[in-house]
Design a protein around this motif. Structure first.
Motif, mmCIF file in Angstrom:
data_model
loop_
_atom_site.group_PDB
_atom_site.id
_atom_site.type_symbol
_atom_site.label_atom_id
_atom_site.label_comp_id
_atom_site.label_asym_id
_atom_site.label_seq_id
_atom_site.Cartn_x
_atom_site.Cartn_y
_atom_site.Cartn_z
ATOM 1 N N PHE A 1 0.841 -1.204 0.000
ATOM 2 C CA PHE A 1 0.000 0.000 0.000
ATOM 3 C C PHE A 1 0.879 1.259 0.000
ATOM 4 O O PHE A 1 0.650 2.181 -0.766
ATOM 5 N N SER A 2 1.895 1.255 0.861
ATOM 6 C CA SER A 2 2.770 2.431 0.915
ATOM 7 C C SER A 2 3.432 2.650 -0.431
ATOM 8 O O SER A 2 3.601 3.777 -0.880
ATOM 9 N N THR B 1 2.252 1.813 -3.396
ATOM 10 C CA THR B 1 1.303 2.359 -4.378
ATOM 11 C C THR B 1 1.145 3.867 -4.182
ATOM 12 O O THR B 1 0.914 4.586 -5.142
ATOM 13 N N GLN B 2 1.286 4.306 -2.940
ATOM 14 C CA GLN B 2 1.138 5.736 -2.694
ATOM 15 C C GLN B 2 2.279 6.538 -3.319
ATOM 16 O O GLN B 2 2.143 7.714 -3.581
ATOM 17 N N LYS B 3 3.391 5.859 -3.532
ATOM 18 C CA LYS B 3 4.543 6.565 -4.098
ATOM 19 C C LYS B 3 4.535 6.555 -5.618
ATOM 20 O O LYS B 3 5.173 7.367 -6.245
ATOM 21 N N LEU B 4 3.829 5.590 -6.194
ATOM 22 C CA LEU B 4 3.902 5.428 -7.650
ATOM 23 C C LEU B 4 3.399 6.653 -8.395
ATOM 24 O O LEU B 4 2.546 7.382 -7.893
ATOM 25 N N ASP B 5 3.929 6.839 -9.589
ATOM 26 C CA ASP B 5 3.546 8.022 -10.342
ATOM 27 C C ASP B 5 2.182 7.848 -10.996
ATOM 28 O O ASP B 5 1.693 6.739 -11.163
ATOM 29 N N VAL B 6 1.601 8.970 -11.360
ATOM 30 C CA VAL B 6 0.250 8.966 -11.906
ATOM 31 C C VAL B 6 0.168 8.171 -13.203
ATOM 32 O O VAL B 6 -0.828 7.505 -13.478
ATOM 33 N N PHE C 1 -0.836 4.742 -12.726
ATOM 34 C CA PHE C 1 -2.270 4.566 -12.481
ATOM 35 C C PHE C 1 -3.068 4.706 -13.773
ATOM 36 O O PHE C 1 -4.145 4.148 -13.904
#
Ligand SMILES: Nc1ncnc2c1ncn2[C@@H]1O[C@H](COP(=O)(O)OP(=O)(O)OP(=O)(O)O)[C@@H](O)[C@H]1O
Ligand SMILES: Nc1ncnc2c1ncn2[C@@H]1O[C@H](COP(=O)(O)OP(=O)(O)OP(=O)(O)O)[C@@H](O)[C@H]1O
Ligand SMILES: [Mg+2]
Ligand SMILES: [Mg+2]
Lengths: 603, 583
Positions: A111-112, A114-119, A122
């Motif tokens: 989860f942490s 995924t919060q860092k991944l770039d847009v 997504f």
């Protein structure tokens, strides 16, 4: 439906490097794991003693009619049973708590990450797919930790104990028992190959089914309104049918495999009876030994089919691990540099310098964009739909990085700034409104403790939402459902506007922030914002020119390039694109509607 | 069993496969007969070993073991194929039915439920139910057969010994009951927590842009952590109980073995029983161990399955609020006349109405425009026509028939709707446009794309109409999404066209082009146009002004201007803005 690479990852069933990495997750619980291994070895050892006790009972006590000895043996057995109970409970609990903790760690890590991944990540990855990483893939690893890794030690002890016992009792007979082993290995190998292929198929279908479901649930309104239910159902049914067929295939393999192993084990038992029986008749072997032998042989094959079960767990887990690690190893294309520079002062000056940008390859969406916004200036951006306005904002907030040119905030290239530091300077009202389930208050505040309830109220009243909220039964505590489904679209937009104001930014960015709001409210908000943003930088994107005409400067974007800049009056005087847009929007109200067809081509 | 009532709802599905189930059960019986014969053979062997025995006899017994085992294997193969196969068939049926049921549920339902929650019910929970149907049923039958037959055989060897040996089984059944209930309860909590974790992750990932824009990552991680920690706690609470279950069963059964050793051993010594008897007895007792352990497992499966089934039933038993009633009117075409008679509507009973006493008639082919403040009830009004929510009976007529009496499919297939919020599927542009029609004729698609003025945009994409749009159309610009939705509505060739603020994200130039293209389309159809811009609505045949759910003004543009009310005010404001800018 799009296929994704990671659906096809099926794992090698065993991959040393990955296993080492997985085992790394056990390290923090090293002591617990060690204890669990000790426990399981003890348990297996105790379990092996059973048939041996039988042998002693028959040969030593029953044959000698030694009742007292029999009693003692019974007591020993009883003690072993009680010990087993305690040890097994302890071990189960231990293993599961290790498993749960590892899952906790993994989930947090994923989860942490995924919060860092770039847009951009997504953009190309459906939410459902990432969800699978956090849910079922993690579950598969739990299975590995609770019934795989550690219990395998138990099986090994079990097997080697039995082999040892058999050889000690009668090595020839033992040889006979093991003579079926090559066949068992062969059968198992064939089985594995078949099942692997099948497993790949099943995984793929499950992934497909899940993303189909997910999208259908979120888009149910459109499906129903367009009467698409029967065809969506057909589509779903066909995936479901493939899933069924793949599973029936798997059942066939398993249904063949287990009885196959049993048959082979029966053959070896037959051999024991035939040869061992002969030995007993000849007096070369005691009856008790034969009975123990038979019991051990039966137990010998149990762990072998267990091992195949574990092979499955292993395979599933390896595939899941690979998918999880692929996600974890995806670096965020956009991250804070190692040594971020922080501008001396947070003033709010922005500069685009010869910026080029494409979402994909060389499909330039923005071409050679240069402009500067001074501290406290109010900039407006207008342009046809799809001309790249939102993209401009996406670059400023570093949702994407520019391949060519640079963007400066307060004189520093944004790529050199701390990401959070950068984004905290802005409040953006995104064009696509998104509300979280929670309350009205939590949607404005986004759980930021630094924002007081006072500020939340203040922000709501600035966008004239306070009257509406006060009318709600629970006011600011009113429940907001997923995506704010119980509010009108305009209300949602105002809520997300209030959110931007509550964060009290240096730089305010409004991307079509009032496109769904009525004119009266819009005018009122505009006045309020003007007061609020005095001395602060703002960027406003709007199709309704009324929203922007008193901006300090207006940029007209056309097909990714800046075509005109200036104040409202200057632009009108230029008689270019802006002038034409303006004419269209207002002049017609006097009945002097220009003919659209006669609009001069911009090129 | 205990608290497993929800599973009774599976009966109709089982009924469907009753013959298969019957054959499966028969195979299971035969399998066990062969399996249970084997300790008997061993008894024979051992008993005869104490006497004289020929090698031929031994060979015969070995052959018998192998032969029986072969027969056993054959039937076990059939049993697994049939019984586990049935569970997959039923899973298939269940999944189809569940999906079909969800398709029928009304939107208010989807607004109430979280997507993540629905997902976990249709995947996780369905899986747990499948376990009941397959391994659950198979192993419980197995357990039943083996334990009955083994018990009978045990009695035939020595009834006294059997009684003593089986005494612990009484405790086993008590154990199973107590543990079963507890497991059920705790498992239910876990599933609920699991759904919450999914829902949290789901929302966070869907709203990631907002999270990032406001740099809320840290706090999101913290709140995820809280949920995650709770989950671990609940999972461990289950293990504390279920972890003791297996070992306890093992212990209870172990007592039987000890009793056998003591009492059986004495009987053999006293020659009241042969050694072979005792070995066979041990064999059968050992055979009881597996079913008992399986029992623990089966109980777990059943409890989980029941918990999951009742979670699924909560959806299954939701009656679609919007559905075809009993007294349907024989309508199969709609020409497009709409009438509201004293319509008052609230979203929740007891809540202030969103629409109050609406009276309105829209003749076939006319254009109605609706203006009004944010939250005035404009979208609500059109949603009622589509029966996204149900209007009060008789208050809304289409072609003179109350909407609730028009078959839903007929009603909706005659309406082209551009929702205020665009939803696109992660498919190609072309598929999205052709969403409402059976066959997307490429020429037709291109034609409507041109009317919606999206054609040039699409042609500028690398793959033109075959370009994939991301989830919800994320890779399109705001205006491109909206125009795609317009094209989608136009392609269905509707009798009634509803545009709910459908031009809010496009620039004036494009808006003008679209409106011009639409005017030809609108001429033959009833059209409802919602907008905040006077320029968009002024040419409508009839304009209504909604305020707080009430029609406060209505008429043509000119009439409303002379009326000097809200509409005139709005017009003045929009003009004023312009004059201000004229300086
Ligand atoms: N995430 C993305 N991936 C790929 N292409 C994109 C993405 N977002 C936008 N585009 C494309 O980039 C172009 C510019 O889009 P952008 O969203 O910047 O337009 P816009 O000026 O904001 O338009 P609108 O007024 O309609 O919102 C469009 O052609 C669009 O299809
Ligand atoms: N599903 C719902 N449940 C409860 N209340 C709702 C629901 N949908 C809308 N409302 C409320 O009903 C009122 C009317 O909403 P509606 O969406 O019709 O407004 P609107 O006129 O379309 O506004 P906008 O211009 O913002 O789109 C609003 O106050 C809104 O909060
Ligand atoms: Mg945009
Ligand atoms: Mg609306």
């Amino acid at each position: 439906m799009t296929e994704h690479y990671d659906d096809h990852i099926m794992g090698k069933a065993y991959d040393g490097q990955m296993m080492r990495r997985l085992l790394g997750y056990l390290r923090p619980y090293g002591r617990h794991v060690a204890l669990a291994i000790v426990l399981i070895i003890l348990i297996s050892a105790l379990k092996i003693i059973g048939p041996y006790l039988t042998k002693i009972a028959i040969d030593r006590y029953i044959a000698a009619a030694d009742l007292a000895g029999l009693g003692k043996l019974g007591l020993i057995y009883l003690a072993i049973l009680v010990a087993l109970f305690g040890l097994e409970y302890l071990q189960t609990f231990l293993l599961n708590s290790i498993g749960q903790r590892v899952m906790y760690d993994l989930r947090m890590q994923i989860f942490s990450h995924t919060q860092k991944l770039d847009v951009a990540y997504f953009d190309r990855t459906p939410v459902g797919r990432m969800m699978t990483r956090i849910t079922s893939d993690v579950d598969a690893l739990n299975e590995l930790f609770t019934s795989g890794v550690v219990t395998i030690f138990g099986d090994i002890v079990n097997l080697s104990g039995i082999i040892l016992a058999l050889f000690l009792m009668n090595y020839r007979l033992a040889g006979l028992v093991f003579s079926v082993l090559p066949l068992i290995i062969l059968v198992t190998l064939i089985f594995k190959i078949k099942v692997r292929e099948n497993y790949r198929q099943v995984r793929k279908l499950i992934a497909r089914m899940n993303s189909f479901l997910q999208e259908s649930i979120t888009g149910m309104m459109v499906i129903q309104i367009f009467g698409r239910e029967p065809r969506k159902f057909q589509h779903f049914e066909s995936i479901n049918k493939d899933h069924l067929d793949a599973n029936l295939q798997a059942i066939l393999y398993y249904a063949l495999f287990y009885p196959g192993i049993e048959l082979l084990s029966a053959v070896s038992i037959g051999l024991v009876i035939w040869y061992g029986g002969g030995q007993v008749v000849l007096g070369a072997m005691t009856l008790g030994a034969l009975v123990a032998f038979l019991q051990y042989s039966e137990r010998f094959f149990q762990p072998i089919s267990d091992l195949t079960e574990k092979y499955n767990i292993l395979q599933t887990a390896m595939a899941s691990a690979e998918r999880i690690f692929t996600l974890l190893d995806t670096p965020s294309a956009i991250a804070t540099p190692a040594e971020p520079i922080s501008p001396a002062q947070a003033k709010g000056a922005i500069e685009f310098h010869r910026v080029w940008f494409a979402y994909k390859d060389e499909n330039w969406v923005l071409r050679d964009i240069s402009f500067a916004v001074k501290e406290g200036e109010r900039l407006a951006i207008v342009g046809a739909t799809g001309s790249g306005k939102t993209t401009l904002i996406n670059l400023l907030t570093r949702f994407y990085d520019v391949p060519r040119g640079e963007i400066l905030v307060d004189g520093i290239n944004i790529k050199q700034m701390d990401l959070y530091d950068l984004r905290r300077r802005f409040s953006v009202v995104l064009q696509d409104v998104f509300l979280f389930s929670g309350t009205v208050e939590s949607n404005i505040r986004l759980y930021d403790e630094n924002i007081t309830l006072e500020q939340v109220r203040e922000a709501a009243s600035l966008v004239h939402l306070d009257r509406f909220i006060d009318r709600l039964p629970k006011g600011y505590e009113e429940e907001v459902r997923e995506r704010g489904s119980s509010f009108s679209v305009g209300e949602k937009q105002l809520l997300s506007f209030a959110r931007a104001l509550a964060f009290d930014p240096r730089i305010l960015i409004l991307d079509e922030a009032t496109s769904s709001v009525d004119t009266e409210t819009e005018i009122l908000i505009q006045d309020a914002i003007q007061q609020l943003m005095k001395g602060r930088t703002s960027i406003v994107i709007a199709h309704r020119l009324s929203t922007i005409q008193d901006a300090d400067r207006i940029i007209v974007l056309h097909k990714g390039t800046i075509r005109e800049t200036g104040t409202h009056q200057e632009l009108l005087a230029q008689r270019g694109i802006y002038h034409r847009l303006y004419q269209l929007q207002y002049k017609e109200q006097y009945g002097r509607r220009p003919h659209v067809t006669n609009v001069p081509s911009v090129e | 069993m205990f608290k497993t009532y929800s599973l009774y709802r599976l009966l109709p599905y089982l009924q469907r496969y009753r013959f298969k189930l019957f054959y499966g059960a028969a195979c299971l019986l035969v399998t066990n007969v062969f399996a249970l014969a084997q300790p008997w053979i061993l008894k024979k062997v051992i008993d005869s070993l104490s006497l004289e025995i020929t090698t031929e006899k031994l060979l015969f017994y070995s052959g018998l073991v192998v032969g029986f085992s072969f027969a056993e294997g054959l039937f076990r193969f059939l049993m697994r194929r049939i019984l586990i196969g049935v569970s997959r068939y039923i899973e298939y049926d269940l999944r189809n039915d569940f999906f079909a049921h969800m398709e029928k549920l009304s939107l208010s339902f989807f607004h109430r439920m979280k997507t993540g929650d629905l997902m976990s019910r249709s995947t996780n929970d369905l899986g747990a139910v499948r376990m009941v149907l397959g391994p659950g049923i198979m192993y419980s039958m197995n357990t039943l057969v083996i334990s009955t037959v083994a018990t009978i055989l045990l009695f035939s060897i020595s009834w006294r010994l059997t009684l003593i040996a089986l005494l612990p089984l009484v405790f086993v059944s008590i154990c199973v009951k107590k543990f079963g209930e507890e497991i059920h309860k705790r498992f239910d909590k876990i599933q609920e927590q699991y759904a919450e974790i999914s829902a949290k992750a789901q929302e966070n990932l869907s709203g990631i842009r907002v999270v990032k824009a406001y740099a809320r990552e840290e706090s999101e991680i913290r709140s995820f952590e809280t949920l995650n920690r709770l989950y671990v706690q609940k999972a461990l609470a289950l293990v504390r109980v279920s972890g003791a279950f297996h070992p306890l069963l093992g212990l209870l059964l172990g007592f039987s073995s000890v009793a056998l050793l003591w009492i059986g051993g004495r009987q053999v010594i006293e020659h009241r029983m042969t050694l072979g008897d005792m070995v066979a007895f041990m064999g059968y007792l050992a055979m009881l161990i597996w079913p008992t352990i399986a029992l623990g497992w089966v109980v777990n499966i059943f409890q989980r399955g029941a918990a999951s089934m009742s979670r699924m039933l909560r959806i299954w038993d939701t009656v679609p609020e919007i559905r075809d009633g009993d007294d349907l009117a024989p309508v199969d075409r709609i020409s497009g006349e709409i009438e509201f008679c004293h319509l008052t509507f609230s979203y929740e009973p007891g809540q202030a109405p969103a629409l109050k006493d609406i009276n309105l008639q829209i003749p076939q082919g006319a254009t109605l425009a609706i203006v009004g403040k944010t939250g005035a009830g404009k979208s609500t009004l059109v949603n009622l026509i589509l029966r996204i929510y149900d209007p009060p009976p008789g208050a809304l007529l289409v072609d003179g028939v109350p909407v609730e009496r028009i078959p839903l499919a007929v009603l909706r297939s005659h309406i082209g709707y551009v929702p205020q919020e665009t939803f696109l599927f992660s498919d190609t542009v072309k598929e999205n446009m052709a969403f409402g029609v059976a066959q997307g004729d490429p020429q037709e698609v291109e034609r409507v794309a041109k009317v919606a003025d999206i054609y040039d945009d699409v042609m500028s994409f690398p793959n033109h109409f075959d370009t994939l749009v991301g989830e919800r159309g994320i890779t399109l610009s705001g205006g491109q999404k909206q125009r795609t939705a317009i094209a989608r509505a136009l392609l269905t060739d509707p009798r009634i066209l509803i545009l709910d603020d459908a031009l809010s994200s496009v620039d004036t130039y494009t808006e003008e082009k679209i409106l011009r293209g639409l005017s030809a389309v609108m001429r033959q159809r009833t059209t409802i146009l919602i907008s905040h811009r006077i320029s968009t609505v002024k040419r409508a045949d009839h304009i209504i002004v909604l305020d707080e759910g009430r029609i406060v003004e209505q008429g043509r543009h000119e009439d409303l201007l002379t009326l000097g009310g809200l509409y005139a005010e709005l017009n003045k404001k929009q003009l004023l803005e312009e004059e201000l800018a004229e300086f």
